[in-house]
Design an enzyme around this catalytic site. Structure first.
Site, mmCIF file in Angstrom:
data_model
loop_
_atom_site.group_PDB
_atom_site.id
_atom_site.type_symbol
_atom_site.label_atom_id
_atom_site.label_comp_id
_atom_site.label_asym_id
_atom_site.label_seq_id
_atom_site.Cartn_x
_atom_site.Cartn_y
_atom_site.Cartn_z
ATOM 1 N N GLN A 1 7.008 -5.826 0.958
ATOM 2 C CA GLN A 1 5.716 -5.152 0.999
ATOM 3 C C GLN A 1 4.635 -6.124 0.531
ATOM 4 O O GLN A 1 4.649 -6.598 -0.608
ATOM 5 C CB GLN A 1 5.705 -3.902 0.115
ATOM 6 C CG GLN A 1 4.430 -3.088 0.303
ATOM 7 C CD GLN A 1 4.328 -1.917 -0.639
ATOM 8 O OE1 GLN A 1 4.270 -2.099 -1.846
ATOM 9 N NE2 GLN A 1 4.300 -0.710 -0.099
ATOM 10 N N ASN B 1 -2.372 3.791 -1.878
ATOM 11 C CA ASN B 1 -2.343 3.924 -3.340
ATOM 12 C C ASN B 1 -3.507 3.282 -4.075
ATOM 13 O O ASN B 1 -3.391 2.872 -5.221
ATOM 14 C CB ASN B 1 -1.019 3.379 -3.896
ATOM 15 C CG ASN B 1 0.146 4.256 -3.531
ATOM 16 O OD1 ASN B 1 -0.041 5.337 -2.971
ATOM 17 N ND2 ASN B 1 1.359 3.797 -3.805
ATOM 18 N N THR C 1 7.872 -0.930 -8.084
ATOM 19 C CA THR C 1 7.488 -2.018 -8.979
ATOM 20 C C THR C 1 8.329 -1.957 -10.243
ATOM 21 O O THR C 1 8.379 -0.927 -10.911
ATOM 22 C CB THR C 1 5.990 -1.915 -9.327
ATOM 23 O OG1 THR C 1 5.235 -2.114 -8.131
ATOM 24 C CG2 THR C 1 5.581 -2.958 -10.354
ATOM 25 N N HIS D 1 0.736 -3.213 2.612
ATOM 26 C CA HIS D 1 0.407 -2.159 1.656
ATOM 27 C C HIS D 1 -1.067 -1.801 1.810
ATOM 28 O O HIS D 1 -1.961 -2.524 1.374
ATOM 29 C CB HIS D 1 0.686 -2.647 0.238
ATOM 30 C CG HIS D 1 0.795 -1.549 -0.777
ATOM 31 N ND1 HIS D 1 0.373 -0.256 -0.543
ATOM 32 C CD2 HIS D 1 1.284 -1.546 -2.057
ATOM 33 C CE1 HIS D 1 0.599 0.483 -1.620
ATOM 34 N NE2 HIS D 1 1.147 -0.281 -2.551
ATOM 35 N N ARG E 1 1.892 0.884 5.195
ATOM 36 C CA ARG E 1 1.955 2.060 4.323
ATOM 37 C C ARG E 1 0.559 2.629 4.120
ATOM 38 O O ARG E 1 -0.383 1.899 3.801
ATOM 39 C CB ARG E 1 2.554 1.679 2.963
ATOM 40 C CG ARG E 1 2.970 2.883 2.125
ATOM 41 C CD ARG E 1 3.483 2.464 0.765
ATOM 42 N NE ARG E 1 4.476 3.407 0.264
ATOM 43 C CZ ARG E 1 4.845 3.483 -1.019
ATOM 44 N NH1 ARG E 1 4.312 2.686 -1.911
ATOM 45 N NH2 ARG E 1 5.756 4.364 -1.394
ATOM 46 N N TYR F 1 -5.127 0.433 -3.576
ATOM 47 C CA TYR F 1 -5.223 -1.016 -3.660
ATOM 48 C C TYR F 1 -6.238 -1.525 -2.622
ATOM 49 O O TYR F 1 -6.926 -0.734 -1.981
ATOM 50 C CB TYR F 1 -3.834 -1.637 -3.543
ATOM 51 C CG TYR F 1 -2.944 -1.214 -4.684
ATOM 52 C CD1 TYR F 1 -3.267 -1.568 -5.990
ATOM 53 C CD2 TYR F 1 -1.828 -0.409 -4.481
ATOM 54 C CE1 TYR F 1 -2.487 -1.148 -7.070
ATOM 55 C CE2 TYR F 1 -1.047 0.016 -5.550
ATOM 56 C CZ TYR F 1 -1.379 -0.353 -6.838
ATOM 57 O OH TYR F 1 -0.625 0.061 -7.898
ATOM 58 N N GLY G 1 12.220 7.016 -3.391
ATOM 59 C CA GLY G 1 11.765 6.072 -4.392
ATOM 60 C C GLY G 1 12.575 6.130 -5.666
ATOM 61 O O GLY G 1 13.576 5.439 -5.818
ATOM 62 N N ASN H 1 -4.754 5.489 -8.649
ATOM 63 C CA ASN H 1 -5.667 4.382 -8.925
ATOM 64 C C ASN H 1 -7.127 4.723 -8.607
ATOM 65 O O ASN H 1 -7.898 3.857 -8.196
ATOM 66 C CB ASN H 1 -5.226 3.115 -8.201
ATOM 67 C CG ASN H 1 -3.948 2.552 -8.802
ATOM 68 O OD1 ASN H 1 -3.825 2.449 -10.014
ATOM 69 N ND2 ASN H 1 -2.985 2.231 -7.964
#
Length: 366
Positions: free
Chosen positions: A97, A180, A25, A177, A229, A182, A324, A237
């Site tokens: 993604q 993480n 991001t 996605h 992913r 979300y 990354g 998070n």
């Protein structure tokens, strides 16, 4: 024995190497529309075997950070078409993604200042990004509301439509996605999902939304152009599951017959330690379970990899390695890995927001 720099077929994608650029991001899409500068950024990195774009919301509701690009409006599709053309002209392959942040959002980013949505009305103890006086600023997330049962088919449809939009935009495929912390990950994990309906409680119920999204996307564009992913134990998070091994063993067994192009696994804490003392997890057993269930998709590993670790991962049975932060400062990372360096050092102050500085101005090797 597989090598990092050899070509490989991944679903319907023929990749030039096993080196993958992970999603990053960068907050450089004002109004959620991809820019020409983004086309330059991605095309500079087109020597990767595969580029995975920054996380891209499937709806306005799915947005959780300022100035991230979307894939739900015609102007966004047109903006991404410039990006994919630039990458393809440079000889690269690129997937997008697809993202819904769920509770990791802020009222200011939602339509009419509404509450972010979540499996349960539990606030995430984490930050998001707003633009304050022209400057990207980290702020606390807002209090979410629990999604009603009749809203979930609409979210599945948003992912399906975004996948179709991705193909229209020229992408070679998509990555769902589900990591993480979300929305899809929030449904998976007990710390964020306290529902008592068909989407909460048992492992089968908590995995239901993920599997419905994957089915909708693969029905729309084919499993051979779809990746996913996952992050079994990351604390990113504010997510946690009481017993992640059986949860993700179930998930990958259910994914096995869907003929996905790849599974993208974040090992350990996203951007942090690969081994978490109080969250042990057996990734080798997870991969074995996937293969035993008939899963043929490529196994992609991610988190803190360098050349030595990447080569070892391939020897141990992985198929792809995602890098990354290394890709932020090293657009020609494949060649730098091949030569053993040197490697540019990224400027952390330019990671989120801004223009060309720290984005498209890192030098390539001569």
């Amino acid at each position: 024995m597989s090598t990092l720099f050899e070509p490989v077929a991944v679903g319907e994608l023929n990749l030039s190497s096993r080196v993958v650029m992970a999603p990053l991001t960068r907050n450089r899409a004002p109004g959620a529309v991809p820019t020409p500068l983004m086309a330059t950024y991605y095309s500079q990195r087109a020597t990767a075997g595969l580029l995975i774009t920054e996380a891209t919301p499937v709806s306005h509701q799915g947005q959780g950070y300022a100035d991230v690009p979307g894939l739900y409006a015609p102007e966004q599709v047109a903006g991404w078409q410039r990006v994919t053309k630039a990458v393809h002209d440079a000889g690269g392959k690129i997937v997008v993604q697809l993202w819904h942040v769920g509770r990791v959002s802020h009222n200011d980013l939602q339509l009419d200042g509404g509450a972010p949505v979540a499996p349960s009305a539990i606030r995430a103890k984490t930050k998001t990004v707003l633009i304050v006086d022209g400057v990207p600023t980290f702020v606390d997330t807002s209090e979410p509301r629990a999604l009603a049962l009749d809203e979930l088919p609409g979210i599945v449809e948003d992912f399906r439509q975004a996948a179709l939009n991705a193909i229209e935009a020229g992408f070679d495929g998509v990555e769902i996605h589900a990591a993480n912390g979300y929305l899809i990950d929030q449904f998976l994990k007990t710390g964020s999902n306290q529902r008592t309906d068909a989407y909460g409680g048992s492992i089968e119920n908590r995995a239901r939304l993920l599997l419905e999204v994957v089915k909708a996307v693969t029905d729309a564009i084919g499993g051979g152009r779809t990746g996913i992913r996952l992050s079994p134990v990351t604390p990113a998070n504010d997510v946690v599951d009481a017993d992640p091994q059986p949860l993700f063993d179930h998930v990958v067994r259910q994914l096995a017959p869907m003929n996905l192009a790849y599974l993208h696994l974040i090992e350990g804490a996203t951007g942090g330690p690969r081994d978490i003392a109080d969250r042990p997890f057996d990734y080798a057993a997870l991969r074995t379970g996937y293969r035993t269930a008939g899963g043929k998709g490529a196994w992609m590993v991610n988190n803190g990899y360098d050349l030595s670790l990447a080569e070892q991962a391939l020897q141990d049975g992985s198929d792809l390695v995602a890098f990354g932060k290394s890709y932020i400062a090293n657009p020609d990372l494949v060649e730098r890995l091949r030569r053993g360096g040197p490697f540019n050092t990224p400027d952390r102050s330019t990671f989120y927001g801004g223009g060309a500085q720290g984005y498209t101005d890192y030098p390539a090797l001569a």
